[in-house]
Design a protein around this motif. Structure first.
Motif, PDB file in Angstrom:
ATOM      1  N   ARG A   1     -68.310 -33.268  53.004  1.00  8.92           N
ATOM      2  CA  ARG A   1     -68.465 -33.923  51.712  1.00  8.92           C
ATOM      3  C   ARG A   1     -67.950 -33.034  50.593  1.00  8.92           C
ATOM      4  NH1 ARG A   1     -74.590 -36.459  52.219  1.00  8.92           N
ATOM      5  NH2 ARG A   1     -74.054 -38.157  53.633  1.00  8.92           N
ATOM      6  N   PRO A   2     -67.269 -33.634  49.629  1.00  8.88           N
ATOM      7  CA  PRO A   2     -66.775 -32.832  48.510  1.00  8.88           C
ATOM      8  C   PRO A   2     -67.930 -32.229  47.727  1.00  8.88           C
ATOM      9  CG  PRO A   2     -66.561 -35.184  48.043  1.00  8.88           C
ATOM     10  CD  PRO A   2     -66.945 -35.058  49.490  1.00  8.88           C
ATOM     11  N   GLU A   3     -67.714 -31.024  47.226  1.00 12.52           N
ATOM     12  CA  GLU A   3     -68.763 -30.361  46.457  1.00 12.52           C
ATOM     13  C   GLU A   3     -69.063 -31.132  45.177  1.00 12.52           C
ATOM     14  OE1 GLU A   3     -69.664 -25.971  44.445  1.00 12.52           O
ATOM     15  OE2 GLU A   3     -67.826 -26.344  45.577  1.00 12.52           O
ATOM     16  N   ARG A   4     -70.352 -31.231  44.862  1.00 10.02           N
ATOM     17  CA  ARG A   4     -70.745 -31.948  43.654  1.00 10.02           C
ATOM     18  C   ARG A   4     -70.260 -31.187  42.435  1.00 10.02           C
ATOM     19  NH1 ARG A   4     -77.024 -33.207  42.333  1.00 10.02           N
ATOM     20  NH2 ARG A   4     -76.995 -31.027  41.724  1.00 10.02           N
ATOM     21  N   PRO A   5     -69.663 -31.887  41.471  1.00  5.54           N
ATOM     22  CA  PRO A   5     -69.165 -31.186  40.279  1.00  5.54           C
ATOM     23  C   PRO A   5     -70.294 -30.482  39.535  1.00  5.54           C
ATOM     24  CG  PRO A   5     -69.194 -33.569  39.954  1.00  5.54           C
ATOM     25  CD  PRO A   5     -69.454 -33.328  41.399  1.00  5.54           C
ATOM     26  N   ARG A   6     -69.971 -29.355  38.918  1.00  5.25           N
ATOM     27  CA  ARG A   6     -70.961 -28.571  38.182  1.00  5.25           C
ATOM     28  C   ARG A   6     -70.642 -28.645  36.692  1.00  5.25           C
ATOM     29  NH1 ARG A   6     -73.664 -24.720  41.505  1.00  5.25           N
ATOM     30  NH2 ARG A   6     -72.922 -24.778  43.665  1.00  5.25           N
ATOM     31  N   LEU A   7     -71.543 -29.203  35.934  1.00  2.00           N
ATOM     32  CA  LEU A   7     -71.379 -29.279  34.488  1.00  2.00           C
ATOM     33  C   LEU A   7     -72.160 -28.147  33.834  1.00  2.00           C
ATOM     34  CD1 LEU A   7     -71.883 -33.111  33.894  1.00  2.00           C
ATOM     35  CD2 LEU A   7     -69.733 -31.869  34.189  1.00  2.00           C
ATOM     36  N   SER A   8     -71.629 -27.639  32.718  1.00  2.00           N
ATOM     37  CA  SER A   8     -72.358 -26.614  31.965  1.00  2.00           C
ATOM     38  C   SER A   8     -73.560 -27.270  31.278  1.00  2.00           C
ATOM     39  CB  SER A   8     -71.446 -25.981  30.920  1.00  2.00           C
ATOM     40  OG  SER A   8     -71.155 -26.924  29.893  1.00  2.00           O
ATOM     41  N   GLU A   9     -74.477 -26.437  30.785  1.00  2.00           N
ATOM     42  CA  GLU A   9     -75.646 -26.970  30.092  1.00  2.00           C
ATOM     43  C   GLU A   9     -75.233 -27.792  28.877  1.00  2.00           C
ATOM     44  OE1 GLU A   9     -78.715 -24.215  29.114  1.00  2.00           O
ATOM     45  OE2 GLU A   9     -78.690 -23.264  31.070  1.00  2.00           O
ATOM     46  N   ARG A  10     -74.237 -27.323  28.135  1.00  2.00           N
ATOM     47  CA  ARG A  10     -73.818 -28.033  26.941  1.00  2.00           C
ATOM     48  C   ARG A  10     -73.109 -29.338  27.302  1.00  2.00           C
ATOM     49  NH1 ARG A  10     -74.017 -26.843  21.526  1.00  2.00           N
ATOM     50  NH2 ARG A  10     -75.855 -25.736  22.313  1.00  2.00           N
ATOM     51  N   GLU A  11     -72.287 -29.320  28.353  1.00  2.00           N
ATOM     52  CA  GLU A  11     -71.633 -30.556  28.799  1.00  2.00           C
ATOM     53  C   GLU A  11     -72.658 -31.588  29.236  1.00  2.00           C
ATOM     54  OE1 GLU A  11     -67.654 -28.193  30.416  1.00  2.00           O
ATOM     55  OE2 GLU A  11     -69.219 -28.859  31.804  1.00  2.00           O
ATOM     56  N   THR A  12     -73.694 -31.123  29.928  1.00  2.00           N
ATOM     57  CA  THR A  12     -74.767 -32.022  30.365  1.00  2.00           C
ATOM     58  C   THR A  12     -75.506 -32.597  29.162  1.00  2.00           C
ATOM     59  OG1 THR A  12     -75.061 -30.763  32.416  1.00  2.00           O
ATOM     60  CG2 THR A  12     -76.873 -32.203  31.750  1.00  2.00           C
ATOM     61  N   ALA A  13     -75.786 -31.742  28.180  1.00  2.00           N
ATOM     62  CA  ALA A  13     -76.489 -32.196  26.973  1.00  2.00           C
ATOM     63  C   ALA A  13     -75.667 -33.245  26.234  1.00  2.00           C
ATOM     64  CB  ALA A  13     -76.779 -31.007  26.063  1.00  2.00           C
ATOM     65  N   VAL A  14     -74.364 -33.024  26.144  1.00  2.00           N
ATOM     66  CA  VAL A  14     -73.492 -33.978  25.455  1.00  2.00           C
ATOM     67  C   VAL A  14     -73.496 -35.317  26.195  1.00  2.00           C
ATOM     68  CG1 VAL A  14     -71.082 -34.517  24.914  1.00  2.00           C
ATOM     69  CG2 VAL A  14     -72.011 -32.253  24.364  1.00  2.00           C
ATOM     70  N   LEU A  15     -73.391 -35.281  27.531  1.00  2.00           N
ATOM     71  CA  LEU A  15     -73.362 -36.528  28.294  1.00  2.00           C
ATOM     72  C   LEU A  15     -74.690 -37.270  28.213  1.00  2.00           C
ATOM     73  CD1 LEU A  15     -71.327 -35.888  31.569  1.00  2.00           C
ATOM     74  CD2 LEU A  15     -70.716 -37.258  29.584  1.00  2.00           C
ATOM     75  N   ARG A  16     -75.790 -36.535  28.150  1.00  2.00           N
ATOM     76  CA  ARG A  16     -77.092 -37.197  28.000  1.00  2.00           C
ATOM     77  C   ARG A  16     -77.144 -37.995  26.698  1.00  2.00           C
ATOM     78  NH1 ARG A  16     -79.949 -32.307  30.054  1.00  2.00           N
ATOM     79  NH2 ARG A  16     -80.553 -32.750  32.210  1.00  2.00           N
ATOM     80  N   LEU A  17     -76.607 -37.413  25.645  1.00  2.00           N
ATOM     81  CA  LEU A  17     -76.605 -38.105  24.353  1.00  2.00           C
ATOM     82  C   LEU A  17     -75.621 -39.266  24.353  1.00  2.00           C
ATOM     83  CD1 LEU A  17     -76.932 -35.043  21.963  1.00  2.00           C
ATOM     84  CD2 LEU A  17     -78.674 -36.736  22.539  1.00  2.00           C
ATOM     85  N   VAL A  18     -74.521 -39.118  25.076  1.00  2.00           N
ATOM     86  CA  VAL A  18     -73.594 -40.236  25.236  1.00  2.00           C
ATOM     87  C   VAL A  18     -74.319 -41.394  25.927  1.00  2.00           C
ATOM     88  CG1 VAL A  18     -71.524 -41.055  26.436  1.00  2.00           C
ATOM     89  CG2 VAL A  18     -71.488 -38.844  25.268  1.00  2.00           C
ATOM     90  N   ALA A  19     -75.116 -41.050  26.946  1.00  2.00           N
ATOM     91  CA  ALA A  19     -75.869 -42.064  27.681  1.00  2.00           C
ATOM     92  C   ALA A  19     -76.870 -42.777  26.784  1.00  2.00           C
ATOM     93  CB  ALA A  19     -76.590 -41.426  28.864  1.00  2.00           C
ATOM     94  N   GLU A  20     -77.326 -42.093  25.745  1.00  2.00           N
ATOM     95  CA  GLU A  20     -78.264 -42.692  24.794  1.00  2.00           C
ATOM     96  C   GLU A  20     -77.551 -43.555  23.751  1.00  2.00           C
ATOM     97  OE1 GLU A  20     -80.726 -39.725  23.021  1.00  2.00           O
ATOM     98  OE2 GLU A  20     -81.378 -38.901  24.950  1.00  2.00           O
ATOM     99  N   GLY A  21     -76.205 -43.545  23.793  1.00  2.00           N
ATOM    100  CA  GLY A  21     -75.445 -44.366  22.869  1.00  2.00           C
ATOM    101  C   GLY A  21     -75.002 -43.652  21.611  1.00  2.00           C
ATOM    102  N   CYS A  22     -75.116 -42.329  21.574  1.00  2.00           N
ATOM    103  CA  CYS A  22     -74.747 -41.577  20.372  1.00  2.00           C
ATOM    104  C   CYS A  22     -73.230 -41.469  20.228  1.00  2.00           C
ATOM    105  CB  CYS A  22     -75.332 -40.173  20.427  1.00  2.00           C
ATOM    106  SG  CYS A  22     -77.135 -40.115  20.380  1.00  2.00           S
ATOM    107  N   THR A  23     -72.765 -41.469  19.009  1.00  2.00           N
ATOM    108  CA  THR A  23     -71.354 -41.218  18.727  1.00  2.00           C
ATOM    109  C   THR A  23     -71.113 -39.719  18.755  1.00  2.00           C
ATOM    110  OG1 THR A  23     -71.699 -41.025  16.346  1.00  2.00           O
ATOM    111  CG2 THR A  23     -71.288 -43.247  17.233  1.00  2.00           C
ATOM    112  N   ASN A  24     -69.836 -39.311  18.708  1.00  2.00           N
ATOM    113  CA  ASN A  24     -69.530 -37.879  18.692  1.00  2.00           C
ATOM    114  C   ASN A  24     -70.143 -37.199  17.465  1.00  2.00           C
ATOM    115  OD1 ASN A  24     -68.133 -38.259  21.021  1.00  2.00           O
ATOM    116  ND2 ASN A  24     -66.093 -37.920  20.154  1.00  2.00           N
ATOM    117  N   ALA A  25     -70.085 -37.886  16.331  1.00  2.00           N
ATOM    118  CA  ALA A  25     -70.647 -37.307  15.106  1.00  2.00           C
ATOM    119  C   ALA A  25     -72.160 -37.121  15.251  1.00  2.00           C
ATOM    120  CB  ALA A  25     -70.329 -38.211  13.916  1.00  2.00           C
ATOM    121  N   GLU A  26     -72.849 -38.110  15.813  1.00  2.00           N
ATOM    122  CA  GLU A  26     -74.298 -38.010  16.007  1.00  2.00           C
ATOM    123  C   GLU A  26     -74.642 -36.906  16.995  1.00  2.00           C
ATOM    124  OE1 GLU A  26     -75.560 -42.681  15.244  1.00  2.00           O
ATOM    125  OE2 GLU A  26     -74.903 -42.025  17.237  1.00  2.00           O
ATOM    126  N   ILE A  27     -73.835 -36.793  18.043  1.00  2.00           N
ATOM    127  CA  ILE A  27     -74.069 -35.728  19.025  1.00  2.00           C
ATOM    128  C   ILE A  27     -73.924 -34.368  18.360  1.00  2.00           C
ATOM    129  CG2 ILE A  27     -73.171 -34.636  21.123  1.00  2.00           C
ATOM    130  CD1 ILE A  27     -72.321 -37.471  22.039  1.00  2.00           C
TER     131      ILE A  27
END
Length: 206
Positions: free
Chosen positions: A140-166
């Motif tokens: 199986r391919p290795e699961r991608p590793r996101l940095s803490e900040r990348e993860t935080a940004v994606l969590r806010l994207v999932a909440e519907g935030c715009t780039n400016a709000e993030i």
């Protein structure tokens, strides 16, 4: 005493298994079924400790019965006992909730020990099956590793935030948000925000 239910469409196989297991002082065969659906009904009514389930039977796929017994929350542990050891069969059975996967060429001692182990809550696998599962994991391919900040940004994207709000939420500039998103896109192999969130959720990254 460990109570066992046998589910196999071949009467000769059931008779042989019943004789082998019944000869053990701590094992008792309490029921037999010739199909998956019949096995499910007996598992509910007899409350065995261990169900030995064949994979391919008329009237219903054994893996589907494993899944339904598991989903019903019955206290028994279901161990697949079959002649088939293809990768697809093994993975389907494990994903359905099987507590083990044994082959019918097991000796009486191996089978009895496996039933005892399953009753104790352990996972039991034929050596060749365990090797196949390990090969699957390694392939199986290795699961991608996101940095803490990348993860935080994606969590806010999932909440519907715009780039400016993030940017305001994380106290970083909007251009920095875009940089983190682009890096996350690259790691996840996607090209847009929705796909990034979907992929990250599917792989348990958020």
């Amino acid at each position: 005493m460990i109570r066992i239910l046998l589910v196999d469409d071949h009467p000769v196989v059931r008779t042989g298994l019943s004789g082998m297991l019944g000869a053990e002082p701590d094992l008792e065969v309490v029921g037999e079924a010739d199909s998956g659906p019949r096995g499910e009904a007996l598992a509910a009514s007899l409350s065995p400790d261990v169900v030995l389930m064949d994979l391919r039977m008329p009237g219903g796929d054994g893996v589907e019965s494993v899944g339904r017994i598991t989903a019903a929350g019955l206290p028994c542990r279901v161990v697949v006992l079959t002649t088939y050891e293809t990768d697809r069969d093994i993975l389907r059975a494990v994903e359905a909730g099987a507590a083990g996967y044994l082959l019918k060429d097991a000796t009486r001692g191996e089978l009895a020990d496996a039933v005892r182990a399953a009753a104790r809550g352990e996972t039991v696998l034929a050596p060749s099956v365990a090797a196949r599962l390990m090969d699957q994991v390694r392939a199986r391919p290795e699961r991608p590793r996101l940095s803490e900040r990348e993860t935080a940004v994606l969590r806010l994207v999932a909440e519907g935030c715009t780039n400016a709000e993030i940017g305001r939420r994380l106290y970083i500039g909007e251009s920095t948000v875009k940089t983190h998103l682009l890096r996350a896109f690259g790691k996840l192999g996607v090209t847009d925000r929705t796909a990034a969130v979907t992929h990250a959720l599917r792989h348990g990254l958020l």
